[in-house]
Design an enzyme around this catalytic site. Structure first.
Site, PDB file in Angstrom:
ATOM      1  N   ASP A  36      -4.662  -4.446  -4.136  1.00 36.72           N
ATOM      2  CA  ASP A  36      -3.789  -3.311  -4.438  1.00 36.72           C
ATOM      3  C   ASP A  36      -4.539  -2.262  -5.256  1.00 36.72           C
ATOM      4  O   ASP A  36      -4.508  -1.068  -4.945  1.00 36.72           O
ATOM      5  CB  ASP A  36      -2.554  -3.803  -5.197  1.00 36.72           C
ATOM      6  CG  ASP A  36      -1.659  -2.657  -5.639  1.00 36.72           C
ATOM      7  OD1 ASP A  36      -1.051  -2.014  -4.768  1.00 36.72           O
ATOM      8  OD2 ASP A  36      -1.575  -2.396  -6.855  1.00 36.72           O
ATOM      9  N   GLU A  60      -3.534  -6.494   2.475  1.00 35.41           N
ATOM     10  CA  GLU A  60      -3.968  -6.054   1.144  1.00 35.41           C
ATOM     11  C   GLU A  60      -4.855  -7.127   0.505  1.00 35.41           C
ATOM     12  O   GLU A  60      -5.832  -6.805  -0.181  1.00 35.41           O
ATOM     13  CB  GLU A  60      -2.752  -5.777   0.264  1.00 35.41           C
ATOM     14  CG  GLU A  60      -3.035  -4.873  -0.914  1.00 35.41           C
ATOM     15  CD  GLU A  60      -1.773  -4.276  -1.494  1.00 35.41           C
ATOM     16  OE1 GLU A  60      -1.747  -3.051  -1.698  1.00 35.41           O
ATOM     17  OE2 GLU A  60      -0.809  -5.028  -1.767  1.00 35.41           O
TER      18      GLU A  60
END
Length: 251
Positions: A62, A133
């Site tokens: 992230d 991610e």
């Protein structure tokens, strides 16, 4: 890890542009096994109940994703305002974009999922975004972390971002200014923006039929549009542009 799984992961890395010549995987066998274990961790969803799963690398990914996207936009689109850059970055790191990327790179067949996640077709986009991610975090780690990891991520994602940015810039209405403003306001601890809309005319097709005002703390924006949604988006955009004009702290 079985030999079949190892070959599957190596072929996947090569499809991303990280073949043997890329240097992403160490030549030394023990280090190479550890690197593939990191990739396997990113592709193992927490629903499996395995002790090593995607959560840790998703958290890392992230942060890396946002920095990499910011660097890409600074280099590829230096003339964009901060507000426009923020809006574009929000699209390029969104769960929707990540799930689309996951499908483009055929990530789903490689994922290890638990029974609950496997049976939840409605939540599959979320699972794909989460593991994609985590894959960003894995590529960053394999690329050297602080010493080269960001370059590896940018090498992989830049072509995808170039295509997406071109589409978004060609169609500004696809920007979700409301999401960007909300992300900013919550990040500043200011709560949710408040929108106040009213109908200016009853003429069907009037591009300024609705007028909207948005307020969050002392930041205000106003906009008009042919629908309430468009008016809200324009108000949020105006608020972000006003934010750009504010002096930096300490000035």
């Amino acid at each position: 890890m079985t030999p079949q799984r190892r070959q599957q992961l190596l072929a996947f890395l090569e499809s991303l542009g990280f073949g043997a010549a890329s240097g992403l995987l160490p030549a030394e066998p023990t280090a190479a096994r550890a690197a593939l274990a990191t990739l396997e961790e990113a592709l193992t969803h927490s629903s499996t109940g395995q002790p090593r799963h995607h959560d840790r690398l998703e958290f890392l990914g992230d942060a890396v994703l946002r920095l990499a996207a910011a660097e890409f936009l600074r280099s590829a689109h230096p003339s964009l305002s901060v507000g426009d850059t923020s809006a574009l970055r929000a699209q390029l790191v969104s769960d929707r974009w990540l799930s689309e990327l996951a499908r483009a790179i055929a990530l789903e067949p490689l994922l290890l999922l638990g029974p609950m996640a496997s049976g939840d077709r409605a939540g599959r986009a979320t699972v794909l975004a989460e593991c994609c991610e985590a894959l960003v975090g894995a590529i960053y780690t394999l690329g050297g972390g602080p010493q080269g990891g960001l370059t590896a991520v940018q090498q992989w994602l830049a072509p995808h971002w170039q295509a997406s940015a071109a589409e978004l810039l060609a169609d500004p209405l696809r920007h979700n200014w409301k999401s960007v403003l909300q992300e900013w306001s919550q990040g500043q601890g200011m709560g949710l923006p408040a929108y106040h809309c009213h109908e200016r005319s009853r003429v069907h097709g009037d591009p300024e039929r609705f007028e909207c005002r948005v307020e969050v703390a002392d930041l205000i924006g106003a906009g008009r549009g042919g629908s309430r949604r468009q008016a809200e988006q324009q108000a949020a955009k105006a608020a972000l542009e006003a934010l750009d004009l504010r002096p930096a702290p300490g000035c």
